[in-house]
Design an enzyme around this catalytic site. Structure first.
Site, PDB file in Angstrom:
ATOM      1  N   HIS A  57     -10.390 -28.278 -33.153  1.00 52.70           N
ATOM      2  CA  HIS A  57     -12.087 -27.441 -32.123  1.00 52.70           C
ATOM      3  C   HIS A  57     -13.109 -27.868 -32.636  1.00 52.70           C
ATOM      4  O   HIS A  57     -13.992 -26.641 -32.041  1.00 52.70           O
ATOM      5  CB  HIS A  57     -10.736 -26.132 -32.641  1.00 52.70           C
ATOM      6  CG  HIS A  57      -9.774 -25.740 -31.526  1.00 52.70           C
ATOM      7  ND1 HIS A  57      -8.999 -25.922 -32.529  1.00 52.70           N
ATOM      8  CD2 HIS A  57      -9.254 -25.063 -30.385  1.00 52.70           C
ATOM      9  CE1 HIS A  57      -8.219 -25.630 -31.366  1.00 52.70           C
ATOM     10  NE2 HIS A  57      -8.339 -25.234 -30.429  1.00 52.70           N
TER      11      HIS A  57
ATOM     12  N   LEU B 214     -22.013 -19.393 -18.270  1.00 54.04           N
ATOM     13  CA  LEU B 214     -21.831 -18.913 -19.453  1.00 54.04           C
ATOM     14  C   LEU B 214     -21.498 -20.401 -20.565  1.00 54.04           C
ATOM     15  O   LEU B 214     -22.367 -20.729 -21.391  1.00 54.04           O
ATOM     16  CB  LEU B 214     -21.682 -17.980 -20.663  1.00 54.04           C
ATOM     17  CG  LEU B 214     -21.560 -17.389 -21.990  1.00 54.04           C
ATOM     18  CD1 LEU B 214     -23.531 -17.480 -22.269  1.00 54.04           C
ATOM     19  CD2 LEU B 214     -21.372 -16.140 -22.444  1.00 54.04           C
TER      20      LEU B 214
ATOM     21  N   GLU C   5      -0.390 -25.967 -36.286  1.00 46.58           N
ATOM     22  CA  GLU C   5      -2.243 -25.591 -36.801  1.00 46.58           C
ATOM     23  C   GLU C   5      -2.381 -25.622 -38.544  1.00 46.58           C
ATOM     24  O   GLU C   5      -1.713 -24.270 -38.514  1.00 46.58           O
ATOM     25  CB  GLU C   5      -3.226 -25.483 -35.810  1.00 46.58           C
ATOM     26  CG  GLU C   5      -4.484 -24.558 -36.365  1.00 46.58           C
ATOM     27  CD  GLU C   5      -4.828 -23.480 -37.557  1.00 46.58           C
ATOM     28  OE1 GLU C   5      -5.613 -23.943 -38.137  1.00 46.58           O
ATOM     29  OE2 GLU C   5      -4.273 -22.196 -37.496  1.00 46.58           O
TER      30      GLU C   5
ATOM     31  N   TRP D  45       1.073 -16.941 -21.863  1.00 45.81           N
ATOM     32  CA  TRP D  45      -0.362 -17.145 -21.222  1.00 45.81           C
ATOM     33  C   TRP D  45       0.066 -17.771 -19.612  1.00 45.81           C
ATOM     34  O   TRP D  45      -1.476 -18.301 -18.570  1.00 45.81           O
ATOM     35  CB  TRP D  45      -0.263 -19.142 -21.920  1.00 45.81           C
ATOM     36  CG  TRP D  45      -1.148 -18.881 -22.685  1.00 45.81           C
ATOM     37  CD1 TRP D  45      -1.070 -17.830 -23.693  1.00 45.81           C
ATOM     38  CD2 TRP D  45      -0.998 -20.568 -24.154  1.00 45.81           C
ATOM     39  NE1 TRP D  45      -1.667 -18.449 -25.108  1.00 45.81           N
ATOM     40  CE2 TRP D  45      -1.707 -19.790 -25.413  1.00 45.81           C
ATOM     41  CE3 TRP D  45      -0.616 -21.497 -23.907  1.00 45.81           C
ATOM     42  CZ2 TRP D  45      -1.647 -20.597 -26.092  1.00 45.81           C
ATOM     43  CZ3 TRP D  45      -0.895 -22.596 -24.546  1.00 45.81           C
ATOM     44  CH2 TRP D  45      -1.994 -21.406 -26.438  1.00 45.81           C
TER      45      TRP D  45
END
Length: 752
Positions: free
Chosen positions: A688, A17, A659, A554
């Site tokens: 992004h 995908l 951010e 993570w």
């Protein structure tokens, strides 16, 4: 008893995908080819679940980008300026995901935030007085019918109205303005699904596991009483995950839901609540197989929970969607001893079947095999490392002198201009770079050839940064595949999958390493390239590290020791790297904590006792021994920070970049209100999105920052690393950032 899953990964075993969508973005395939790939992936998933013996199979858990964005398109929550674009519905969808810059206008992407306490990111719907809930999308119905043609009657999955309204942001409006329209829209979905032959619908309401206020409670009741009254013959499963529903549990069991999906993994109070009371006219969908971690399920412990729950109607379920784990172990090269302890999404389907067979059919053989696995010790304990952690003292977590004194020292040391400029760290990872790393791994080129390539890339990156006028440079991280895996590869205690990809957002997939045992630094990690980069320029080059909390968050963490213990092991390892960088002449060291918020408990009452009381000291431990002249930076992205501003200040960094661009710089008000002491670089543009910010746009953003923060405290930078962006857009964007900063500096000079 039956088995089910809340959702299944949609990216494909080979990330089909991701690659198809990226080809579509580059006009290499058309929409029909993309939808054909998507249809094939959905078919594969449904048939996989069916063949694995899963009794109740979900649909509409597939998404091209994000399930919240899907829900917004289903219910007409698309801004007017996007609806008016002369684009296909799919391209309008991607406009909200990535932004649009072209002949028809200049449209910013929707804000992006962490999905509760995971590394998945969702797009935040923006609702205003022009927004009207109504059913305009067809995806949920199309995919139900698609599965039905394959002979599989699925349970459609949909974000519930309460969570949808709680996750949205409002402009001159509030959630209560949309209650009636939302109810009508969801009722229409019920009606259409019933007409198509659906028996169940799954409404995901993870917002129920957070602290609920009285207004939250009222909103939920106002939504669901009329909605459930109109469900007709359709059965409604209320599905929760990431915690327990203690604030509203007894109301849920009184409301006419047909099934309740509860989390027995992260829900601390779930078992007690259910054991105390669960009605016989409802089905418990018991989330006992961990959907967020990759360790084998301990059947004995899980069965004990099910027996204690002692409910009459039971479905064995995952604790959350399997979206958060890799798809299968089948392509991995782990030894059989390691594989025996792991379960990715496909293997978790087998665990559900095993538990069903043991619980229902008393399959003692499967239970005995699992018990033997957990009886044997998995790893050898590093007693010396554990003792070192046990002997840490309060002073080990405190840097001297205090930040205000260090700020004076550093301003004298560096003499940066007003509004110093930098980037977050990584530069674009081109196909050429990825191919060179692949050739090196396969021994197709030798160490010298590889090193010369990386040096050439660093040289060019430094020269270009000097030419455009950046004040503090970065080496570009061309040698790094991932900001966590790269560090894990130089630490003991880590193992790495080959194909263990997990979706982070949109087409961005990550391959989290696995913390297998105790963690120590084997040898210096970043020194060679940081030292080389600094030797090539008179300007300062940041040393770039990933912080211990982010490395933990993570990674797939251990379950046999506490998160605190694992994080402190990582902190000691990164501390050694920090001190080596300093000893080798690196004067600015950035220790990224992009994922600090990720494991913050969803209930505020648990924030400090279960997380912040050890997470913040772990970061401080990393830099507590550096000299006052050494400037420590950190970076955070795509989370809610406004409610933990004092905690972030307590990390005691010298500079922090946030951010901020996608969230319209909302964090600035909180920084001002909380008298934030750390120097700060709110991101001035969204990396992004492929959009290139204009000079005037960046200039307006910097001026907006100046209205809230003293100019002596401000840094100018993008909002995140540039690894995923193209070279052309990266260069154009940074040139505009530098020019905008120059113009604002001149503006301030003239104003003075």
């Amino acid at each position: 008893m039956t088995t089910t899953v809340i959702g299944f990964p949609r990216i494909g075993e080979k990330r089909e995908l991701k690659f198809a969508i990226e080809k579509y973005f580059k006009y290499k395939i058309n929409q029909d080819e993309l939808t054909q790939t998507a249809r094939k992936l959905r078919k594969n998933n449904w048939q996989l679940l069916y063949q694995a013996g899963i009794d109740e199979i979900p649909s509409n858990d597939f998404s091209y980008y994000d399930q919240v964005l899907d829900t917004a398109f289903l219910f007409n929550l698309v801004p007017e300026n996007v609806q008016k674009l002369q684009l296909s519905d799919l391209d309008k969808y991607f406009t909200l995901a990535r932004g649009y810059q072209g002949k028809q206008g200049n449209i910013l992407a929707w804000p992006m935030k962490k999905w509760f306490n995971t590394n998945y990111h969702y797009l935040v719907p923006q609702l205003d007085q022009k927004t009207h809930f109504k059913v305009t999308g067809t995806k949920i119905f199309n995919e139900f019918n698609e599965a039905k043609k394959l002979g599989i009657t699925t349970r459609p999955v949909l974000i519930g109205p309460f969570t949808l309204l709680k996750l949205s942001e409002y402009h001159n409006s509030e959630a209560s303005d949309f209650i009636d329209e939302a109810i009508s829209a969801y009722q229409e979905v019920f009606t259409k699904l019933t007409a198509s032959g659906a028996y169940w619908i799954q409404l995901d309401e993870p917002s129920l596991v957070k602290d609920l206020s009285s207004s939250d409670y009222q909103l939920f009741i106002q939504l669901y009483k009329p909605l459930l009254a109109a469900k007709g013959g359709l059965k409604v499963l209320l599905q929760t995950y990431f915690g327990d529903v203690r604030d509203i549990y007894y109301d849920l069991i009184q409301l006419p839901f047909d099934g309740l999906g509860l989390d027995f993994v992260e829900g601390k109070e779930t078992l007690n609540l259910v054991a105390n009371s669960f009605p016989n006219d409802k089905i418990l969908f018991a989330g006992v197989v961990n959907g967020k971690n990759i360790w084998k399920n301990n059947y004995e412990k899980t069965l004990a929970k099910l027996h204690k729950a002692n409910v009459e109607n039971l479905v064995i379920n995952t604790s959350c969607s399997l979206l958060h784990v890799p798809i299968t172990l089948e392509h991995e090269r782990f030894s059989s001893d390691i594989k025996a302890h792991l379960a990715f999404a496909k293997e978790k389907l087998g665990e559900l079947e095993d538990l069903d067979n043991i619980y229902e059919k008393q399959d003692q053989k499967k239970l005995a095999i699992n018990q033997e696995l957990f009886f044997r010790p998995r790893v050898k304990r590093d007693s010396k490392l554990h003792a070192q952690i046990a002997n840490l003292k309060a002073d080990d977590f405190v840097r001297q002198p205090v930040r205000s004194a260090r700020e004076i020292i550093q301003k004298e040391e560096f003499k940066f201009p007003l509004l110093p400029t930098t980037t977050i760290g990584s530069f674009p990872q081109t196909k050429e770079i990825r191919n060179i790393r692949k050739q090196f791994r396969r021994h197709e080129i030798d160490q010298e050839q590889y090193n010369n390539f990386i040096k050439n890339k660093i040289d060019k990156a430094l020269k270009w940064q000097e030419n455009i006028g950046l004040d503090v440079l970065v080496h570009g991280e061309f040698e790094r595949n991932d900001m966590v895996e790269y560090f894990g590869q130089h630490l003991s205690g880590y193992i790495f999958s080959k194909k263990g990809w997990v979706q982070s957002y949109g087409t961005r997939c990550v391959k989290p390493p696995i913390i297998w045992g105790d963690v120590k630094r084997i040898h210096p990690i970043t020194i060679e390239w940081s030292k080389y980069a600094q030797s090539q320029t008179k300007k300062l080059v940041k040393g770039m590290l990933t912080g211990p909390v982010t490395i933990l968050n993570w990674s797939f963490p251990r379950e046999d020791i506490s998160l605190r213990e694992s994080t402190l092991q990582l902190a000691l390892a990164i501390q050694r790297e920090v001190l080596d960088l300093e000893a080798n002449g690196i004067k600015i060291i950035q220790i990224d904590e992009a994922a600090l918020r990720e494991k913050l408990p969803l209930r505020k009452s648990d924030w400090y006792s279960e997380y912040l009381n050890w997470a913040i000291p772990a970061f401080r431990l990393v830099h507590s021994k550096v000299k006052p002249q050494t400037q420590i930076h950190t970076h955070m992205c795509y989370s809610e920070f406004t409610d933990i501003i004092p905690v972030i200040d307590a990390m005691d960094a010298d500079v922090i970049s946030f951010e901020a661009s996608r969230s319209n710089l909302k964090i600035l008000d909180s920084l001002k209100k909380q008298h934030f002491e750390t120097e700060v670089g709110p991101g001035v543009y969204d990396i992004h999105s492929p959009r290139i910010p204009s000079i005037s746009e960046v200039k307006a953003t910097i001026n907006q920052i100046l209205r809230k923060i003293d100019s002596s405290k401000i840094w100018v930078n993008p909002d995140c690393g540039l690894k995923t962006r193209g070279v052309k857009e990266t260069k154009a964007s940074l040139i505009n950032v530098i020019e905008a900063t120059r113009e604002v500096r001149q503006q301030l000079k003239e104003g003075n």
